[in-house]
Motif scaffolding. Structure first.
Motif, short mmCIF file in Angstrom:
data_model
loop_
_atom_site.label_atom_id
_atom_site.label_comp_id
_atom_site.label_asym_id
_atom_site.label_seq_id
_atom_site.Cartn_x
_atom_site.Cartn_y
_atom_site.Cartn_z
N TYR A 31 5.34 -4.12 6.97
CA TYR A 31 6.00 -3.05 7.70
C TYR A 31 6.19 -1.82 6.80
CZ TYR A 31 10.49 -4.47 5.50
OH TYR A 31 11.50 -4.77 4.62
N GLN A 32 6.43 -0.67 7.43
CA GLN A 32 6.59 0.59 6.72
C GLN A 32 8.03 0.74 6.22
OE1 GLN A 32 6.07 5.43 7.49
NE2 GLN A 32 5.56 3.99 9.12
N TYR B 153 0.83 -1.20 0.00
CA TYR B 153 0.00 0.00 0.00
C TYR B 153 0.87 1.26 0.00
CZ TYR B 153 -3.55 -3.24 1.89
OH TYR B 153 -4.39 -4.29 2.10
N THR B 154 0.38 2.29 -0.66
CA THR B 154 0.88 3.65 -0.47
C THR B 154 -0.28 4.46 0.08
OG1 THR B 154 2.49 3.45 -2.27
CG2 THR B 154 1.87 5.68 -1.57
N LEU B 155 -0.09 5.04 1.28
CA LEU B 155 -1.22 5.59 2.03
C LEU B 155 -0.92 7.00 2.54
CD1 LEU B 155 -1.90 2.47 4.28
CD2 LEU B 155 -3.18 3.12 2.24
N PRO B 156 -1.98 7.80 2.72
CA PRO B 156 -1.84 9.08 3.41
C PRO B 156 -1.99 8.89 4.91
CG PRO B 156 -4.09 8.83 2.68
CD PRO B 156 -3.35 7.58 2.22
N PHE C 33 2.96 7.40 2.53
CA PHE C 33 3.72 6.39 3.26
C PHE C 33 3.47 5.01 2.66
CE2 PHE C 33 2.25 9.89 5.85
CZ PHE C 33 3.46 10.46 6.22
N THR C 34 4.50 4.19 2.67
CA THR C 34 4.47 2.91 1.97
C THR C 34 4.58 1.74 2.94
OG1 THR C 34 5.50 3.91 0.02
CG2 THR C 34 5.59 1.51 0.19
N LEU C 35 3.67 0.79 2.79
CA LEU C 35 3.73 -0.47 3.51
C LEU C 35 4.15 -1.57 2.54
CD1 LEU C 35 0.53 -0.26 5.73
CD2 LEU C 35 2.87 -0.46 6.57
N VAL C 36 5.13 -2.37 2.96
CA VAL C 36 5.62 -3.46 2.14
C VAL C 36 5.50 -4.77 2.91
CG1 VAL C 36 7.23 -1.96 0.89
CG2 VAL C 36 8.01 -3.17 2.94
N GLU C 37 5.52 -5.86 2.18
CA GLU C 37 5.49 -7.19 2.79
C GLU C 37 6.84 -7.85 2.59
OE1 GLU C 37 3.52 -11.29 1.47
OE2 GLU C 37 2.03 -9.76 1.99
N ASP D 291 -2.83 2.63 10.11
CA ASP D 291 -2.45 3.90 10.74
C ASP D 291 -1.05 4.39 10.37
OD1 ASP D 291 -2.75 6.19 12.23
OD2 ASP D 291 -2.14 5.25 14.12
N GLN D 292 -0.90 4.82 9.15
CA GLN D 292 0.37 5.37 8.69
C GLN D 292 0.46 6.87 8.97
OE1 GLN D 292 3.07 3.31 7.10
NE2 GLN D 292 1.73 2.31 8.59
N PRO D 293 1.63 7.38 9.34
CA PRO D 293 2.93 6.70 9.42
C PRO D 293 3.31 6.23 10.82
CG PRO D 293 3.30 9.04 9.62
CD PRO D 293 1.79 8.86 9.52
N ARG D 294 2.37 6.17 11.74
CA ARG D 294 2.70 5.87 13.14
C ARG D 294 3.00 4.39 13.37
NH1 ARG D 294 -0.26 10.27 12.66
NH2 ARG D 294 -1.91 8.97 11.78
N HIS D 295 2.36 3.50 12.63
CA HIS D 295 2.62 2.07 12.82
C HIS D 295 3.79 1.63 11.95
CE1 HIS D 295 -1.67 1.04 14.44
NE2 HIS D 295 -0.99 1.89 15.21
#
Length: 310
Positions: free
Chosen positions: A43-44, A18-21, A31-35, A215-219
């Motif tokens: 994780y971010q 995901y790329t998320l606000p 912010f980007t989440l990758v597997e 919850d990006q970018p806090r997580h």
């Protein structure tokens, strides 16, 4: 922004998820989440550098909440207090027995609401990164709260019987380092209790990129039961229990709000659609199925783990 390897296995090969606000607070950034290809941890990466992340925790950040009795909504205050009492019940059920007062350390204690609703049978200490939240905890409840990270603060040599982290572990840049410190501070028969978002949750699959548990970018990472167990095992813990204590309704409604912001731009329809689900009638109707999802299927939005040193 800084690059990081997987927080669980240290591998660097990833696939984009995901790329998320910042959906919760609306602060700037993408912010980007990758597997992780090797172990599957979400994780971010990249992530804000440690000296930048503080701007995403303003004074009105949700966990910096007032005590239940200060909530203007009587219902919300009662539900908040009920949730805090459920946490204490879980702690009491698993904590080792002692002749005198037992010692409990709450890491990331925020404004001290959890510690402040405990009984006098406990000797409690808090650790909180936010100087303002730590000050409020001292003023509201007269608590002993150390400001800083768990690795930075000076704590007494006496081991703790219980160490808790409520919605904290997923925010850490180096969770394994912190878990090692937790293990050092615990009594040999002590317990560690942590609550984290549950990537195995039914609503995580249903809501996808709009799921509030991301919850990006806090997580910094979002675990499922398997990866959470692996992380604890690597730090020298064994899991005693995993349980969903609730909060699925709140996370589901927040996810619904995030979806509405993106898909319903009408200034009249959006609040109407939000209130259609966020009311007592709907909440009451959802209680039975959500209880089954939480307690029987263990697919609630947040999961609480109880672990002990090996």
């Amino acid at each position: 922004m800084e690059k990081t390897a997987c927080l669980l296995c240290g591998a660097t090969e990833t696939r984009h998820r995901y790329t998320l606000p910042d959906s919760l607070l609306g602060l700037p950034g993408s912010f980007t989440l990758v597997e992780c290809v090797a172990c599957g941890l979400l994780y971010q990466n990249p992530r804000p550098a440690p000296n930048e992340i503080g701007s995403y925790y303003p004074p009105d950040y949700d966990p910096f909440v007032p005590p239940p009795w200060a909530n203007p909504s009587l219902l919300q205050g009662m539900l908040h207090l009920y949730g805090l009492k459920k946490r204490w019940h879980l702690v009491e059920r698993h904590a080792p027995l002692r002749a005198g007062k037992r010692r409990l350390l709450d890491v990331g204690c925020a404004t001290g609401v959890f510690l402040g609703t405990g009984s006098a049978a406990w000797q409690t200490v808090g650790v909180e990164l936010s100087a303002d939240a730590a000050r409020q905890a001292r003023e509201l409840f007269g608590l002993t709260v150390h400001q800083g990270t768990l690795e930075e603060v000076a704590l007494a040599d006496t081991p703790f019987d219980v160490i808790t982290m409520w919605d904290v572990l997923e925010h850490l840049y180096q969770p394994q380092v912190t878990l090692q410190r937790v293990r050092e501070l615990l009594a040999p028969d002590g317990i560690f209790v942590a609550r984290v978002p549950n990537l195995s949750a039914w609503d995580a699959r249903l809501c996808g990129r709009y799921w509030a548990g991301l919850d990006q970018p806090r997580h910094m990472f979002i675990p499922d039961e398997r990866r959470l167990t692996q992380m604890l095992n690597q730090a020298g813990f064994q899991v005693r229990e995993m349980i969903c204590l609730g909060s699925t309704y709140q996370v589901m409604m927040l996810s619904w709000r995030f979806w509405l912001r993106q898909h319903v731009r009408n200034e009249i329809l959006q609040p109407l659609a939000q209130r259609a689900l966020e009311n007592l009638i709907v909440r009451t109707a959802l209680l039975p199925p959500l209880w089954v999802i939480d307690r029987k299927l263990h697919k609630g939005a947040v999961i609480t783990v109880v672990a002990q040193p090996v």
